[in-house]
Design an enzyme around this catalytic site. Structure first.
Site, mmCIF file in Angstrom:
data_model
loop_
_atom_site.group_PDB
_atom_site.id
_atom_site.type_symbol
_atom_site.label_atom_id
_atom_site.label_comp_id
_atom_site.label_asym_id
_atom_site.label_seq_id
_atom_site.Cartn_x
_atom_site.Cartn_y
_atom_site.Cartn_z
ATOM 1 N N ASP A 140 45.494 29.408 42.609
ATOM 2 C CA ASP A 140 45.914 29.439 44.016
ATOM 3 C C ASP A 140 46.368 28.071 44.549
ATOM 4 O O ASP A 140 46.950 27.996 45.635
ATOM 5 C CB ASP A 140 44.765 29.940 44.911
ATOM 6 C CG ASP A 140 44.418 31.389 44.635
ATOM 7 O OD1 ASP A 140 45.162 32.043 43.880
ATOM 8 O OD2 ASP A 140 43.403 31.866 45.169
ATOM 9 N N ARG A 290 46.784 35.155 35.872
ATOM 10 C CA ARG A 290 45.656 34.316 35.488
ATOM 11 C C ARG A 290 45.420 34.258 33.983
ATOM 12 O O ARG A 290 44.775 33.347 33.488
ATOM 13 C CB ARG A 290 44.405 34.892 36.140
ATOM 14 C CG ARG A 290 43.800 33.984 37.130
ATOM 15 C CD ARG A 290 42.805 34.689 37.991
ATOM 16 N NE ARG A 290 41.630 35.143 37.295
ATOM 17 C CZ ARG A 290 40.577 35.667 37.941
ATOM 18 N NH1 ARG A 290 40.580 35.777 39.247
ATOM 19 N NH2 ARG A 290 39.532 36.071 37.278
#
Ligand code: F6P
Length: 378
Positions: A140, A290
């Site tokens: 993020d 991810r």
């Protein structure tokens, strides 16, 4: 003199974790320091569960590997940890036990590879007497005081590739395509991938959106002969007069973020279909952002962060977070990273007092997006 160190990888996994581990291990070996890895993040400290890491053994072949070879935990807060007592679940401060374990094992420094929540606990452990050096991890890119976190570049690349693929199918069918990407409180992935992937709108948590502005953008494109539109949206985005869409609340995760987000992409697609009359489809990119191998950029960044972390330990500069400042390796006190979130063991991530790095309106990416007429929903 630092002789024996240990690494933990905590929070959600992220491309580059293994590359950081490798760099710490190799730098440690170069300087005659023994290196270990706690299993499953902070939980390993409590369970006294660790393994030896050696570049010719368990830590071999790591540079390109996704995930983390020592496992991660993203719901462990040892300062507020669920235990069973008389058949009841109660929350207790188990940090003293963890500190005792670390001291008995003889570790001179613990490297905490993690995001906002992990570094908050790291700071709390420094107040209990451990020597800690943090490394800023999260796709993020929202860790305070770090110019860039490792894993972010990989996530942006994955989102950009998805946007390229969505373009061709959107164009073929004259559709609106929404792409929901990760980013709970910070819209970096959405904003940067929108620029890299030529999206028409980037909807981020920092700018609650007005649906009419997005409709205007789509209709203008239609009037200009562009029969499709591509919209990237962060999972934590919300309408001007609404709230984030919470998919699930996990009350057990008391110590850390206890909500799971998801659904804003679907809502946008539905609303836009109704308001523009154009067929709309949503894609949730999810965990592919991810997983898997880090980009070359992330491999180098992770390697730089890992070697700097070990160097700081050798210099005895503890209780800091490794950072990049104006492109150069640097460090900041963990105390500054937690910001106003000073209370030991307090929840972090999304609380008002949290100190995460959000997109600011004077950021170059925001200015560039506006110059390119990428709709930001305002
Ligand atoms: O913090 C990184 C992140 O990828 C967030 O953007 C996302 O909301 C979260 O992890 C999801 O993690 P998990 O489902 O593993 O709790």
């Amino acid at each position: 003199m630092v002789k024996k160190v240990a690494i933990i990888t905590n929070g959600g996994d992220c491309p580059g974790l293994n590359a950081v581990i490798r760099a710490i291990v190799k730098t440690a070996e170069t300087h005659g320091v023994e290196c270990y890895g706690y299993i499953e993040g902070y939980k390993g400290l409590l369970e006294n569960n660790y393994i030896k890491l050696e570049s010719n053994g368990s830590a071999s072949g790591l540079l390109h590997r996704g995930g983390t070879i020592i496992g991660a935990s993203n719901s462990t807060n040892l300062f507020n940890y669920p235990v069973e007592e008389n058949g009841q679940k109660v929350y207790k401060d188990m940090s003293y036990k963890a500190v005792e374990n670390v001291k008995q094992a003889g570790f001179d420094c613990i490297f905490t590879l993690g995001g906002d929540g992990t570094q908050k606990s790291a700071r709390d452990f420094t107040l209990r007497g451990l020597n800690i050096i943090g490394v800023p991890k999260t796709i993020d890119n929202d860790v305070a005081h770090s110019e860039i976190t490792f894993g972010y570049n990989t996530a942006v690349s994955v989102a950009t590739e998805a946007l390229d693929r969505l373009h061709s199918t959107a164009e073929s069918h004259h559709r609106i395509m929404t792409l929901e990407v990760m980013g709970r409180y910070a819209g970096w992935i959405a904003l940067e991938s929108a620029i890299a992937g030529g999206a028409d709108a980037a909807i981020i948590p920092e700018i609650p959106y007005d649906i009419n502005k997005i409709v205007e953008k789509v209709n203008k494109r239609k009037a200009d002969g562009k029969k499709f539109s591509i919209i990237v949206v962060s999972e934590g985005a919300k309408p001007k007069d609404g709230e984030m869409i919470v998919k699930k609340t996990m009350n057990d995760g008391k110590g850390l973020d206890n909500i799971r987000l998801g659904g804003i992409g679907e809502k946008l697609a539905r609303d836009l279909e109704e308001l523009t009359g154009m067929v709309s489809r949503n894609t949730v990119l999810g965990y592919v952002q991810r997983g898997g191998t880090p980009t070359a950029y992330d491999r180098v960044l992770s390697t730089k962060y890992g070697s700097k972390a070990m160097e700081l330990a050798l210099e005895g500069k503890f209780n800091v977070l490794v950072t990049l400042k104006n492109g150069k390796l640097d460090s900041v006190p963990l105390e500054e990273v937690v910001g106003n979130n000073k209370e030991i063991g307090a929840r972090s991530g999304g609380t008002e007092s949290t100190n995460i790095k959000r997109v600011t309106m004077d950021d170059d990416l925001v200015k560039v997006a506006r110059d390119l007429d990428i709709c930001l929903g305002d």
